[in-house]
Design a protein around this motif. Sequence first.
Motif, mmCIF file in Angstrom:
data_model
loop_
_atom_site.group_PDB
_atom_site.id
_atom_site.type_symbol
_atom_site.label_atom_id
_atom_site.label_comp_id
_atom_site.label_asym_id
_atom_site.label_seq_id
_atom_site.Cartn_x
_atom_site.Cartn_y
_atom_site.Cartn_z
ATOM 1 N N SER A 111 -10.977 2.964 -2.355
ATOM 2 C CA SER A 111 -10.766 2.695 -3.776
ATOM 3 C C SER A 111 -11.898 1.823 -4.290
ATOM 4 O O SER A 111 -12.422 0.967 -3.586
ATOM 5 C CB SER A 111 -9.422 2.002 -4.008
ATOM 6 N N ASP B 189 -4.392 4.869 -5.373
ATOM 7 C CA ASP B 189 -5.198 4.644 -4.173
ATOM 8 C C ASP B 189 -5.559 3.160 -4.059
ATOM 9 O O ASP B 189 -6.086 2.566 -4.983
ATOM 10 C CB ASP B 189 -6.475 5.490 -4.247
ATOM 11 N N SER B 190 -5.232 2.570 -2.910
ATOM 12 C CA SER B 190 -5.524 1.147 -2.737
ATOM 13 C C SER B 190 -6.326 0.916 -1.470
ATOM 14 O O SER B 190 -6.565 -0.202 -1.058
ATOM 15 C CB SER B 190 -4.211 0.362 -2.654
ATOM 16 N N GLU C 34 0.838 -1.208 0.000
ATOM 17 C CA GLU C 34 0.000 0.000 0.000
ATOM 18 C C GLU C 34 0.870 1.254 0.000
ATOM 19 O O GLU C 34 0.586 2.223 -0.706
ATOM 20 C CB GLU C 34 -0.923 0.011 1.226
ATOM 21 N N ASN D 56 1.005 4.054 -2.825
ATOM 22 C CA ASN D 56 0.793 5.429 -2.411
ATOM 23 C C ASN D 56 1.881 6.343 -2.996
ATOM 24 O O ASN D 56 1.601 7.442 -3.478
ATOM 25 C CB ASN D 56 0.820 5.468 -0.880
#
Lengths: 168, 168
Positions: A83, A78-79, A69, A73
């Motif tokens: 999202s 965006d995870s 992540e 980032n």
Amino acid sequence: MNPFKILELEPRFDLDLDAAEHRHRELSRALHPDRFVGRPASERRLALSRAIEVNEAWRTLRDPVRRAEALLNLHGIDSGETSSAKADPELLMEMMEQREALAETRASKDLPRLRDLSATMRDRQARVLDALTKAFSHDPQTALPVLAELRYVRRFLEEASALEDELL
Amino acid sequence: MAYSNKVIDHYENPRNVGSMDKNDDNVGTGLVGAPACGDVMRLQIRVDDDGKISDAKFKTFGCGSAIASSSLATEWLKGRTLEEATKIKNRDIAEELNLPPVKIHCSVLAEDAIKSAIEDFRRKQKAKRALQTQTQDDPEPAQEAQETPNAPSEGKRSLPIVSSQPER
């Protein structure tokens, strides 16, 4: 906050975890409050807030999901929970089956079967981690579905480990 | 974060947990997941010949809010027509369960599950009608079946869609 930068490490998924842990320990020692006794309050506060950052960075980097992540980032991808990425139907189907199989071992208190399921999933985890390394070195955008799979795999393993404690 | 009493109630006494035969033509199955948190949710409806949902079942592996959202959804689905079922919105679920903002995505997941179960059912019915049309010797009712699709919302699809859920 970029955890790689805080620990002064090169941002990559296949991080040398031993080296990262070593760096965390060095920095923590250098920032330890004992070293700041008798120093001005502003300096003590700064050291403390940096020590907290260093701890948080290490916690992030040692967890493969959070490490992925953080890397995404850095690439502006965006995870998080906001999202809108949808899960692959085939993966969902498989994971539903696996979770149901796990639930069955709880009902039947079948410890050998539980360990079997966990071992298979751990093999899968190793493959997914390899795939993530490849995805990040190739195109971070392609890491998203692999990260989704890793989250499912790890959720399974967490559940399996809690269940094993329960059955023992 | 504290769960509301309604969430706890559904979590501790989930309604309608279970499964139905996904190959049954009168059953619609929705399988959805939140890749951001590793949750997986299956929601199934049984639709009677009068077009009403006579039964609904769910199985969710996820947090309390996800379980409560799907449990509540199955309660609300029973006795509704498909048209009425599509009117169940995530905010109704979130409101009923007093979900905090960080858990709204659980109610979104439940709404997605409802939609996808309805779609699955409609797809099966359409495939069934198309099959009947093909196998009929008398051309007249066949033509009629082609000209008056029961689900106008799916008018853009002229061919039967094979279920997106791969067989085991």
